[in-house]
Structures are given as C-alpha cells and as structure tokens.
Design a protein around this motif. Structure first.
Motif, PDB file in Angstrom:
ATOM      1  N   GLU A  34       4.902 -24.607  35.862  1.00 60.29           N
ATOM      2  CA  GLU A  34       5.343 -23.667  34.149  1.00 60.29           C
ATOM      3  C   GLU A  34       4.655 -23.816  33.325  1.00 60.29           C
ATOM      4  N   THR A  35       4.068 -25.423  32.927  1.00 64.42           N
ATOM      5  CA  THR A  35       3.101 -25.114  31.366  1.00 64.42           C
ATOM      6  C   THR A  35       2.157 -24.447  31.734  1.00 64.42           C
ATOM      7  N   LYS A 177       4.952 -19.314  32.593  1.00 63.37           N
ATOM      8  CA  LYS A 177       5.445 -18.936  31.681  1.00 63.37           C
ATOM      9  C   LYS A 177       5.876 -19.878  30.405  1.00 63.37           C
ATOM     10  N   VAL A 178       5.550 -21.058  30.061  1.00 66.37           N
ATOM     11  CA  VAL A 178       5.943 -21.790  29.222  1.00 66.37           C
ATOM     12  C   VAL A 178       4.480 -21.912  28.672  1.00 66.37           C
ATOM     13  N   GLY A 179       3.693 -22.044  28.656  1.00 70.46           N
ATOM     14  CA  GLY A 179       1.516 -22.131  28.270  1.00 70.46           C
ATOM     15  C   GLY A 179       1.393 -23.477  27.373  1.00 70.46           C
ATOM     16  N   ALA A 271       4.538 -16.721  21.040  1.00 69.25           N
ATOM     17  CA  ALA A 271       3.744 -17.015  21.241  1.00 69.25           C
ATOM     18  C   ALA A 271       3.237 -18.551  21.743  1.00 69.25           C
ATOM     19  N   ALA A 272       4.169 -19.313  22.209  1.00 67.17           N
ATOM     20  CA  ALA A 272       3.531 -20.853  23.483  1.00 67.17           C
ATOM     21  C   ALA A 272       2.884 -19.720  24.563  1.00 67.17           C
ATOM     22  N   HIS A 298       9.008 -25.303  13.827  1.00 62.84           N
ATOM     23  CA  HIS A 298      10.342 -25.902  14.083  1.00 62.84           C
ATOM     24  C   HIS A 298      10.564 -24.887  15.480  1.00 62.84           C
ATOM     25  N   GLY A 299      11.052 -25.748  16.511  1.00 69.10           N
ATOM     26  CA  GLY A 299      11.496 -25.137  17.773  1.00 69.10           C
ATOM     27  C   GLY A 299      10.289 -25.350  18.466  1.00 69.10           C
ATOM     28  N   MET A 300       9.079 -24.526  19.071  1.00 69.29           N
ATOM     29  CA  MET A 300       8.790 -24.226  20.086  1.00 69.29           C
ATOM     30  C   MET A 300       7.402 -24.150  19.100  1.00 69.29           C
ATOM     31  N   GLY A 301       7.647 -23.895  17.709  1.00 66.65           N
ATOM     32  CA  GLY A 301       6.607 -23.878  16.962  1.00 66.65           C
ATOM     33  C   GLY A 301       5.435 -25.266  16.302  1.00 66.65           C
TER      34      GLY A 301
END
Length: 316
Positions: A34-35, A177-179, A271-272, A298-301
C-alpha cells in the motif's frame, strides 16, 4: 541477468505462485504494497539478501524491513513488549514498521539487520503483498524497489525503469494507494519515531496516550530510510518556493500555477499518493532544477516534507 529474463507477472494466482517460487529459489521479486513497491528476497538467505544490496547499490550498513503475513508470524522473529503489541494491534496490517529486539536463532540474515540486534518488521495492507507472503510462507526482506537514493516506485513501470535487467520479476498490481513509505517506530526502550511515513505520528501518539521520542543520527541508521540524502530526482530541488525561478520547474501544492501539482485542492493524502509519481515525471521531463511549493507540516504533510528534505539534501 539479461533484460529478457525479467518477468512482469500478473496480479493473479499464477503470478503469485510464480513470484513465490522465485523467492524460494533465492531470487528477487518486486511486489506492490500500500506504500510503495518493495524489492523482495528471502530474509533468511544471506545470498538472496546480498542480491538486494547489489541490485539497488544500497549501503550495507542500512538495514532492511522484513515483511510478514501477520502479527503471529512476526512473533517468530522478534520480541513484542506491551507498547509494540498495542501499536501492532491498532495499525497492522498497515503502513507502520516496528523496530524490535531480534529473537535468538530467528534465522534472519545479519545482512537484513546490518549486524544490529534489532529488526524492522511490518505487516503490509495490500492484498497482493499478503497473498505473496502467505504463498511464500516466510519472512521477506523488502526495501523500496529502486536504485539506492533515487525516487521510490509507486507503479510497476517505475520498477522496470530503475531495475530492468537486474531483478527477476515484478508483480504488476497497479498504483500504490498511500504513496510514501511506512512510518517507523522503535520499540526498543521508550517508543521513538525514526521515520515519518504513511501513518501520521499524531495517530500513533493518540493510540499510546503520550508523545513519541524523536531524533536519529542519519550517519548511523538503525532503521531504513534514515540516510540524509534519499528519494532524489535527477534535478536539484529547492523547497518552500512560492514560485519558480527562471530555469526551474514548479512542483505545486494547492491552487498554484505549476507544471505538476501534488494536489491542487491541498489534500495531503492525495499529495502523498502523488509525490513519487510526480518526481518520476520530473525526471522524464528532464528537469534540471525543481522548485517545490510549501507543504503544511502536519499529518501526512510531515511524511511528504521528510521525503522532500531528503530529496533536496546534498548528495555524496
């Protein structure tokens, strides 16, 4: 290995069986998680794991992540304390890697752990990855399937572009999907964040009820993805750019006029997922100088900015 020997396997039962057979024979198989796409080999075989380092041109002091089919399988190779077990129950299968004490006589190659007494392990949340791990029936060492220090792959085409002729096969499972790669947390002593990734640190801290420790020495990595220069495109990268200078191509975020945009709506998850694909596109465009819009931290950022900082770092 000649280019004709590299197989592009279908994401079906025959493809999974062929990939598992290659792993049993000591070969190298790229497969989707998934990554990002991983480059897998039998984690118990010194020869097979050495093949990963050779194919990637990866420094041998940089440890590898071991992928297993379940928490129960992970317990065969490493020791779980209460904190590690809590995180595993909450986030596995998923984009979380735990660094744990290695069990005596685990059978994991010392090349996987770079000679350390710990091992990085995770259970991926991708049906093809889990089917392959179940068919293989053992631990699979799998860093990202790209030349060391370069952009991580999120499609089979990215894998082929970087490693054609040097690995045995890739299982084509479409786009990841996660990237971005998994978040890495050390559970040796007080839990510590070693790498931002696919699960935001805020979610991990909410699960534990307290902050994670932070800080790692990029010159002495204890887990994958800690080298200062990593995930790099061919062109020089300039971060937090409000606009492109003459000669630069802008990789945008949010409502900006850019050649490529991670997410025009400012969605950090989108974006990720797009980050590495956009960096591959910039390489294909021949970009020599890349400006990147500011991305909220923040978060996925945080994971996105971690990868961008490494992409922009001076290269040895």
């Amino acid at each position: 290995m000649s280019e004709e020997q590299m197989l592009r396997l279908k994401p079906d039962a025959d493809g999974i069986a062929a990939a598992a057979a290659i792993l049993h024979a000591g070969g190298l198989v790229s497969f989707p998680t998934e990554t990002v796409y991983g480059l897998g080999a039998d984690a118990r075989s010194d020869t097979a794991v050495a093949g990963i380092y050779a194919a990637k041109g990866r420094p041998s002091f940089n440890p590898l992540i071991v992928h297993v089919a379940s928490l129960e399988a992970a317990e065969d190779y490493c020791e779980f304390g209460l904190v590690a077990r809590k995180l595993a129950h909450a986030f596995w299968p998923g984009a979380l890697t735990l660094v744990l004490p290695l069990k005596a006589k685990s059978g994991v190659s010392k090349l996987v752990t770079a000679g350390l007494e710990t091992v990085a392990v995770r259970v991926p949340d991708h049906p093809l990855a889990r089917d392959l791990l179940a068919a293989f029936g053992g631990p699979v060492a799998a860093p990202s399937a790209n030349p060391s220090g370069r952009i991580s792959p999120t499609t089979a085409a990215h894998v082929i572009a970087g490693l054609e002729g040097v690995i045995d096969a890739v299982v084509d499972g479409g786009s990841c999907k996660v990237g971005v790669e998994s978040t890495i947390v050390s559970c040796v002593g007080a839990p510590a964040l070693l790498r931002e990734g696919g699960i935001p640190a805020e979610a991990l801290e909410a699960c534990l009820g307290h902050p994670l420790l932070r800080g790692a020495d990029p010159e002495l990595p204890t887990a994958p993805g800690q080298l200062a220069s990593h995930y790099a495109p061919q062109g020089k990268v300039r971060l937090n750019a409000p606009c492109a200078n003459p000669g630069e191509i802008l990789l945008g975020f949010g409502p900006v006029d850019a050649s490529l945009n991670l997410s025009s709506s400012g969605d950090l998850t989108e974006a990720a997922a797009n980050l590495f694909a956009c960096l591959h596109q910039l390489d294909a465009m021949g970009a020599n100088a890349i400006a990147v819009s500011p991305v909220p931290d923040h978060g996925m950022g945080r994971a996105i900015n971690d990868r961008l900082r490494r992409a922009a770092a001076p290269r040895g």
